[in-house]
Structures are given as structure tokens and as C-alpha cells.
Scaffold this motif. Structure first.
Motif, PDB file in Angstrom:
ATOM      1  N   LYS A  35       5.806 -33.368   4.648  1.00  0.00           N
ATOM      2  CA  LYS A  35       6.841 -32.398   5.026  1.00  0.00           C
ATOM      3  C   LYS A  35       6.275 -31.002   4.821  1.00  0.00           C
ATOM      4  O   LYS A  35       5.401 -30.778   3.980  1.00  0.00           O
ATOM      5  CB  LYS A  35       8.124 -32.598   4.216  1.00  0.00           C
ATOM      6  CG  LYS A  35       7.983 -32.545   2.710  1.00  0.00           C
ATOM      7  CD  LYS A  35       9.344 -32.810   2.060  1.00  0.00           C
ATOM      8  CE  LYS A  35       9.266 -32.753   0.539  1.00  0.00           C
ATOM      9  NZ  LYS A  35       8.515 -33.917  -0.016  1.00  0.00           N
ATOM     10  N   VAL A  36       6.753 -30.074   5.626  1.00  0.00           N
ATOM     11  CA  VAL A  36       6.244 -28.704   5.609  1.00  0.00           C
ATOM     12  C   VAL A  36       7.409 -27.745   5.412  1.00  0.00           C
ATOM     13  O   VAL A  36       8.458 -27.870   6.058  1.00  0.00           O
ATOM     14  CB  VAL A  36       5.508 -28.359   6.923  1.00  0.00           C
ATOM     15  CG1 VAL A  36       4.895 -26.956   6.835  1.00  0.00           C
ATOM     16  CG2 VAL A  36       4.432 -29.392   7.226  1.00  0.00           C
ATOM     17  N   ILE A  37       7.205 -26.795   4.508  1.00  0.00           N
ATOM     18  CA  ILE A  37       8.220 -25.778   4.217  1.00  0.00           C
ATOM     19  C   ILE A  37       7.639 -24.414   4.556  1.00  0.00           C
ATOM     20  O   ILE A  37       6.558 -24.052   4.076  1.00  0.00           O
ATOM     21  CB  ILE A  37       8.640 -25.819   2.741  1.00  0.00           C
ATOM     22  CG1 ILE A  37       9.293 -27.165   2.411  1.00  0.00           C
ATOM     23  CG2 ILE A  37       9.590 -24.669   2.419  1.00  0.00           C
ATOM     24  CD1 ILE A  37       9.497 -27.394   0.927  1.00  0.00           C
ATOM     25  N   VAL A  38       8.336 -23.662   5.400  1.00  0.00           N
ATOM     26  CA  VAL A  38       7.951 -22.283   5.722  1.00  0.00           C
ATOM     27  C   VAL A  38       8.999 -21.360   5.120  1.00  0.00           C
ATOM     28  O   VAL A  38      10.196 -21.500   5.402  1.00  0.00           O
ATOM     29  CB  VAL A  38       7.859 -22.060   7.243  1.00  0.00           C
ATOM     30  CG1 VAL A  38       7.546 -20.597   7.549  1.00  0.00           C
ATOM     31  CG2 VAL A  38       6.803 -22.972   7.861  1.00  0.00           C
ATOM     32  N   LEU A  39       8.564 -20.453   4.259  1.00  0.00           N
ATOM     33  CA  LEU A  39       9.475 -19.518   3.602  1.00  0.00           C
ATOM     34  C   LEU A  39       9.132 -18.113   4.078  1.00  0.00           C
ATOM     35  O   LEU A  39       8.158 -17.513   3.631  1.00  0.00           O
ATOM     36  CB  LEU A  39       9.341 -19.643   2.077  1.00  0.00           C
ATOM     37  CG  LEU A  39      10.445 -19.017   1.230  1.00  0.00           C
ATOM     38  CD1 LEU A  39      10.644 -19.795  -0.064  1.00  0.00           C
ATOM     39  CD2 LEU A  39      10.132 -17.560   0.903  1.00  0.00           C
ATOM     40  N   GLY A  40       9.913 -17.603   5.036  1.00  0.00           N
ATOM     41  CA  GLY A  40       9.629 -16.303   5.635  1.00  0.00           C
ATOM     42  C   GLY A  40      10.141 -15.137   4.806  1.00  0.00           C
ATOM     43  O   GLY A  40      11.076 -15.281   4.020  1.00  0.00           O
ATOM     44  N   ASP A  41       9.509 -13.968   4.992  1.00  0.00           N
ATOM     45  CA  ASP A  41       9.914 -12.739   4.287  1.00  0.00           C
ATOM     46  C   ASP A  41       9.994 -12.973   2.783  1.00  0.00           C
ATOM     47  O   ASP A  41      10.977 -12.630   2.117  1.00  0.00           O
ATOM     48  CB  ASP A  41      11.260 -12.229   4.811  1.00  0.00           C
ATOM     49  CG  ASP A  41      11.211 -11.873   6.283  1.00  0.00           C
ATOM     50  OD1 ASP A  41      10.340 -11.068   6.656  1.00  0.00           O
ATOM     51  OD2 ASP A  41      12.031 -12.405   7.058  1.00  0.00           O
ATOM     52  N   ALA A  42       8.943 -13.567   2.240  1.00  0.00           N
ATOM     53  CA  ALA A  42       8.960 -13.974   0.829  1.00  0.00           C
ATOM     54  C   ALA A  42       9.052 -12.797  -0.127  1.00  0.00           C
ATOM     55  O   ALA A  42       9.442 -12.974  -1.289  1.00  0.00           O
ATOM     56  CB  ALA A  42       7.715 -14.797   0.515  1.00  0.00           C
ATOM     57  N   GLU A  43       8.714 -11.591   0.318  1.00  0.00           N
ATOM     58  CA  GLU A  43       8.806 -10.440  -0.576  1.00  0.00           C
ATOM     59  C   GLU A  43      10.244 -10.124  -0.971  1.00  0.00           C
ATOM     60  O   GLU A  43      10.484  -9.336  -1.886  1.00  0.00           O
ATOM     61  CB  GLU A  43       8.157  -9.198   0.058  1.00  0.00           C
ATOM     62  CG  GLU A  43       8.800  -8.730   1.345  1.00  0.00           C
ATOM     63  CD  GLU A  43       8.077  -9.285   2.560  1.00  0.00           C
ATOM     64  OE1 GLU A  43       7.539  -8.491   3.337  1.00  0.00           O
ATOM     65  OE2 GLU A  43       8.074 -10.520   2.738  1.00  0.00           O
TER      66      GLU A  43
END
Length: 351
Positions: A146-154
Motif C-alpha cells: 500500500k502507498v500513502i501520499v501525504l501532500g503539503d506536509a509542511e
């Protein structure tokens, strides 16, 4: 409706594809680059490659996993983005509310893949990170991983009075399950906690060529752009396709930029009055849009440099440099009123 193809990052995708095919792609990574450069889109391309049933250097695009990933419906692809803080008190209900908010945003992006940047007031409440913990703990549904993309992590600590959300994320990053790949994206990685950054393998997503931006706009937009509008968007993009997409009708920022230049040319009294009228808050939004339009105006002048004398060319280049410095500062914690006053003083005599 599927996600649009990746434009202009061919060399990068070739390198990433090689690491995917050989099993060398890191479990936890951080994609960095300027706003609109395509960080989340490249991350989704990587996710598609990791989930692809063919197992080659690039997503085949034909298997069920590739099609589901492109349409943002793959059960083992989880995309996290900034959300409002859930308005419920119970911790479990907060997680459920966060899940519903994310599902709504993903539904919008499936309907319109050419999405706008997340609202500057949104962030990562602790409920979103607890949801991430829940996702990580579950075995893959149909793929081998499974793949997790966490955008705008800042934005991990934007909505919290303490770094609780970022610290909770650390527990996942330290020992992710073997079947889980996590990709964070950030325009400003310096805003991430050092303890978070130290656990991530960094990868820079660079700007693309003007030709790639123009090709994307010509092929992927539903409506044909007039030549002048197409060129304006390419100029404004500065190698970042996302900026070209958000450069909709911006007559108001252009007018504000023109009025500011007129004020600068009228002398110190003019630009000082204009700076005084600028609200001293919300550096993003209208203020940033005005600076974008101001930079575009100066770059347009340089594009017709044959009409400029050597002295005018030098002054215009210097003016553009000052505007770009202010644009960079506006992305941080800056007082727009003070920034505009300093810029007005710097531009006096250059425009």
C-alpha cells in the motif's frame, strides 16, 4: 476521469522507474520543489508504479491497478491532504470525520483532476495523523503493498498549538510496515520538524521547460486558449504547471500591480500611501497574486528587450530581482504592509 499524464519530468521518471523495478525505492521519502512543480503528481506516478501488476520500470497503464490508481480509486493508494479540523470532541469520531473530509476532497479531485492548491487555512489536525496510523496498520487489500501520499506536509503543525501531529507521524516513519511506502511532499521542507526530515529520503522535483508547460496547456485543457493567454500562462508558470493551471482570469491582481507601479513612479509619497493601505495580514492570497502579476509584467518587458535601452534593461532586471525576493518572503511569515513599503522604496528609480 483519470489524472492527467506527467509532463516535462521524463529524466526524473526514468530514474524513479529504475528504483521501483529493482526494489530500491525508499519506504519513506520527501518530494520537495516549488509550488505547482508537480510534487504530488509525481508521487502518484510512483504510487502507480509500485502498485502496477506488470512490475516494470514504468506503470503499464493497462492493468487494473494502474487504471484504479490513475482514477484515484485504488483501495491501497491513500492520499492525505490538508483538511479543516473536525468539529467533534470525541477522538474516535474525529478520526471518522477526518476520513469523511478526505473522502470528499478525493471525490472532488476525481471529478476535476486539475485541482487548485489547498486553502491556506487548512492543515493536519491530530485526527488526520491518527487516521494515518489506522491506514498503516491495515494489510493491503488487493495489491502486494500500500502507498500513502501525504501532500503539503509542511502544514503538519499549522492547526495545532503543539507539534503533536508531527510527533505522532514520527512513530509511523521510524518503523513503517514492510508492505507500506510513504511519500511526503513539501514546498518548504524547512518547516518540517528536523526529527521528521531526518527520517526521510529527499528528492527534488524541479521546474520543467516552458515547452512542457505549453504542451500541457494545449493538450490537457478542455478549452483552447488564445495565443496571448497561452503565452501569459506560460510566463506566469515559471516552469511549474500547477501555477499555469491556477492562473485563471487575474485582471484584478494585474490592475493592482499596475496601480502599484504607478504609485512607485509618483515617488515616495505614492508608494508609501499604497503600502499603508495594504492590510498587514494574510501575506498569501491577494497580496501574493499582485506580486505574481507584477513579476509577470516585468518579465513581459524583458521578453521585448529589443525595445529597451541598455540602462532600461539593467533597471528592469534589477526591479524583477527585488520583486522575486519579495515573492519569496511572502511565502513565509512576513508583514505584507512592511514588505510592500520596502519593495516600493527598492523599485523607486528602477521602473
Amino acid at each position: 476521469m483519470g489524472m492527467r499524464p506527467v509532463y516535462g519530468h521524463d529524466d526524473l521518471l526514468n530514474r524513479l522507474g529504475g528504483s521501483i523495478a529493482t526494489g530500491r525505492f525508499p519506504q519513506v521519502s520527501l518530494f520537495t520543489g516549488p509550488r505547482g512543480a508537480g510534487k504530488q503528481r509525481v508521487a502518484l506516478w510512483v504510487a502507480q508504479g509500485l502498485l502496477c501488476e506488470a512490475g516494470g520500470e514504468k506503470p503499464c497503464g493497462a492493468c487494473r491497478s494502474c487504471r484504479q490508481a490513475a482514477e484515484l480509486i485504488h483501495p491501497d493508494l491513500h492520499w492525505f491532504v490538508p483538511i479543516p479540523r473536525p468539529k467533534v470532541a470525541d477522538a474516535k469520531k474525529q478520526i471518522d470525520a477526518a476520513q469523511e473530509l478526505l473522502a470528499g476532497i478525493m471525490a472532488e479531485r476525481r471529478a476535476e483532476p486539475l485541482y487548485s492548491p489547498a486553502d491556506g487555512m487548512l492543515g493536519y489536525p491530530i485526527a488526520a495523523i491518527r487516521l494515518l496510523h489506522r491506514v498503516v496498520a491495515v494489510s493491503p487489500f488487493s495489491a502486494r503493498c500500500k502507498v500513502i501520499v501525504l501532500g503539503d506536509a509542511e502544514r503538519l503543525v499549522i492547526q495545532e498549538a503543539s507539534p503533536e501531529a508531527a510527533n505522532a507521524l514520527l512513530k509511523v516513519l521510524e518503523e513503517p510496515p514492510a508492505d507500506t511506502t510513504i511519500i511526503l511532499t513539501a514546498e518548504r521542507p524547512d518547516r518540517l520538524l528536523p526529527t521528521v526530515r531526518s527520517r526521510l529520503v529527499p528528492l527534488g522535483i524541479r521546474r520543467v521547460s516552458d515547452e512542457a508547460v505549453e504542451s500541457f496547456l494545449r493538450v490537457e485543457l478542455k478549452t483552447e486558449l488564445a495565443p496571448d493567454e497561452l503565452q501569459r500562462r506560460v510566463f506566469l508558470a515559471e516552469g511549474c504547471i500547477g501555477r499555469a493551471l491556477s492562473a485563471e482570469d487575474d485582471a484584478e491582481p494585474a490592475q493592482a500591480a499596475s496601480r502599484f507601479l504607478d504609485a512607485v513612479r509618483s515617488g515616495a509619497g505614492g508608494w508609501a500611501r499604497r503600502a499603508f493601505r495594504q492590510p498587514p495580514w494574510a501575506a498569501r492570497g491577494a497580496f501574493s497574486s499582485m506580486l505574481d502579476a507584477l513579476a509577470l509584467s516585468l518579465r513581459s518587458q524583458l521578453a521585448t528587450e529589443g525595445n529597451l535601452s541598455r540602462g532600461d534593461l539593467r533597471r528592469t532586471v534589477e526591479a524583477l530581482k527585488k520583486v522575486e525576493e519579495t515573492r519569496t518572503a511572502a511565502r513565509g511569515n512576513v508583514n505584507p504592509q512592511l514588505a510592500l513599503a520596502v519593495l516600493g522604496q527598492q523599485l523607486e528609480g528602477l521602473t
